[in-house]
Design an enzyme around this catalytic site. Structure first.
Site, PDB file in Angstrom:
ATOM      1  N   GLY A 139       0.829  -1.194   0.000  1.00  0.00           N
ATOM      2  CA  GLY A 139       0.000   0.000   0.000  1.00  0.00           C
ATOM      3  C   GLY A 139       0.867   1.250   0.000  1.00  0.00           C
ATOM      4  O   GLY A 139       2.040   1.211   0.377  1.00  0.00           O
ATOM      5  N   GLY A 198       0.363  -5.171   0.631  1.00  0.00           N
ATOM      6  CA  GLY A 198      -0.814  -5.124  -0.230  1.00  0.00           C
ATOM      7  C   GLY A 198      -0.612  -5.812  -1.565  1.00  0.00           C
ATOM      8  O   GLY A 198      -1.573  -6.250  -2.194  1.00  0.00           O
ATOM      9  N   GLU A 248       5.296  -5.766   7.733  1.00  0.00           N
ATOM     10  CA  GLU A 248       4.578  -4.722   8.474  1.00  0.00           C
ATOM     11  C   GLU A 248       5.134  -4.437   9.867  1.00  0.00           C
ATOM     12  O   GLU A 248       5.081  -3.292  10.337  1.00  0.00           O
ATOM     13  CB  GLU A 248       3.088  -5.085   8.569  1.00  0.00           C
ATOM     14  N   ASP A 264      -1.798  -7.674   7.012  1.00  0.00           N
ATOM     15  CA  ASP A 264      -3.238  -7.537   6.756  1.00  0.00           C
ATOM     16  C   ASP A 264      -3.533  -8.083   5.373  1.00  0.00           C
ATOM     17  O   ASP A 264      -2.880  -9.013   4.937  1.00  0.00           O
ATOM     18  CB  ASP A 264      -3.696  -6.078   6.953  1.00  0.00           C
TER      19      ASP A 264
END
Length: 357
Positions: A74, A122, A145, A153
């Site tokens: 992301g 992502g 992360e 995630d």
């Protein structure tokens, strides 16, 4: 070459076209290793739903522009700036991104992902949930992360919980970059194709069934380094206590001790919440896992470590984050539990949407 280019995302950050019977998605931010923005996720969601009902499209291919990778994750610079403004835009981005991950996982047609070069965060979400996942000798995949004070995630907790033994726990807590062979071993990919052959494979996908085309180009992958480490990984990471995991790693020594040092430098809160996330996700559907990750994510948006991690790694690049709290011992069980508390009317509710389809 009939097709449609995205007109919704700024400066055509994602492109769509149809080549023969193949729908092609090109992530088009090569200068940022195709980091995913809210506009890109929204455009992909819309186009993939259209292609799902289009009989002229037999398969879908997702790849990245440039030569550095599919997707570096992301757009964390945008997330950082949004956190300074309260984080509402990021919450909206994640809601749509997780809906995209769910769509990909249940896609009614072969969804082929070229996981070449960097595939992080992502980027894993838009590839590893697909049905035909292809890695190369250039693949460098990971869920890094914890390095920026966050947790895996995009369904990554569920994917890693299903990896052999405790290898997924090791990957999640260390945030290590994984080779294509390691990705295959972890269950994050299906086939190994040399990067020089991806262009020919893409052409074959325009006219052939995905499984037929891939079978012609796939080769045996090199040995997985992670597979060779599984014995000590399973022994060390079987605990549900992060401090105990580090004690075991240091007792083994060598590369296990190096892993302990790596984890010790991460956000203590992120390490403990990531471990709890992996333990809690077993038996959940992808949609339920994404709902859990959304709860956790919104708590990290409101806390100090996510912002501080991005500042240290990406904004100021001083690589010296000041975590709050600063040690694993200071992160209590109650602190960890609070990250999983229901969000009330802010819940994502993906599983209910799936049930109503």
């Amino acid at each position: 070459m009939a097709g449609k280019h995205s007109g919704d995302s700024p400066s055509a950050e994602v492109l769509f076209e149809r080549r023969g019977r193949l729908g092609v998605v090109t992530l088009n931010r090569p200068q940022a290793v195709n980091a995913l923005t809210a506009g890109m996720a929204s455009a992909m969601l819309e186009q993939l739903m259209l292609w799902a009902d289009d009989d002229a499209v037999a398969s879908v291919l997702v790849h990245g522009a440039g030569d550095r990778g599919l997707c570096a994750g992301g757009d964390i610079v945008a997330i950082y700036r949004d956190m300074l403004d309260g984080g509402d835009a990021t919450a909206g981005f994640w809601a749509e991104e997780y809906q995209l991950n769910s769509l990909i996982a249940g896609y009614p047609k072969p969804y082929v992902a070229f996981m070449d070069g960097l595939v992080l965060g992502g980027g894993v979400g838009i590839s590893a949930h697909g049905s035909v996942r292809i890695v190369t000798e250039r693949t460098r995949m990971g869920m890094p992360e914890t390095t920026i004070g966050f947790v895996p995630d995009v369904g990554g907790t569920l994917l890693l919980s299903r990896s052999p033994g405790e290898t997924g726990t090791h990957a999640a807590l260390t945030g290590a970059h994984l080779s294509g062979a390691d990705a295959l071993f972890l269950g994050l990919a299906d086939h190994y194709v040399p990067s020089a052959k991806l262009g020919d494979l893409a052409e074959a996908l325009e006219r052939e069934a995905a499984d037929t085309a891939v079978a012609r180009f796939a080769e045996e992958a090199p040995a997985s380094v992670l597979a060779a480490q599984q014995e000590w990984i399973d022994a060390c990471y079987s605990s549900d206590d992060a401090e105990e995991i580090l004690r075991r790693l240091r007792a083994v020594g060598g590369e296990a001790s190096d892993a302990a040092d790596t984890i010790a430098a991460k956000s203590p809160t992120a390490v403990k919440v990531a471990l709890a996330s992996l333990r809690r996700v077993g038996g959940l559907t992808l949609e339920e896992a994404l709902e859990q990750e959304y709860r956790v994510g919104l708590r990290f948006l409101a806390g100090p470590d996510f912002r501080e991690g991005i500042r240290a790694q990406v904004m100021d690049k001083d690589r010296t984050p000041h975590w709050q709290p600063a040690s694993l011992a200071e992160v209590s069980r109650e602190d960890v539990e609070s990250y999983f508390a229901p969000l009330g009317d802010r819940e994502l509710k993906l599983s209910k949407e799936r049930d109503n389809v």
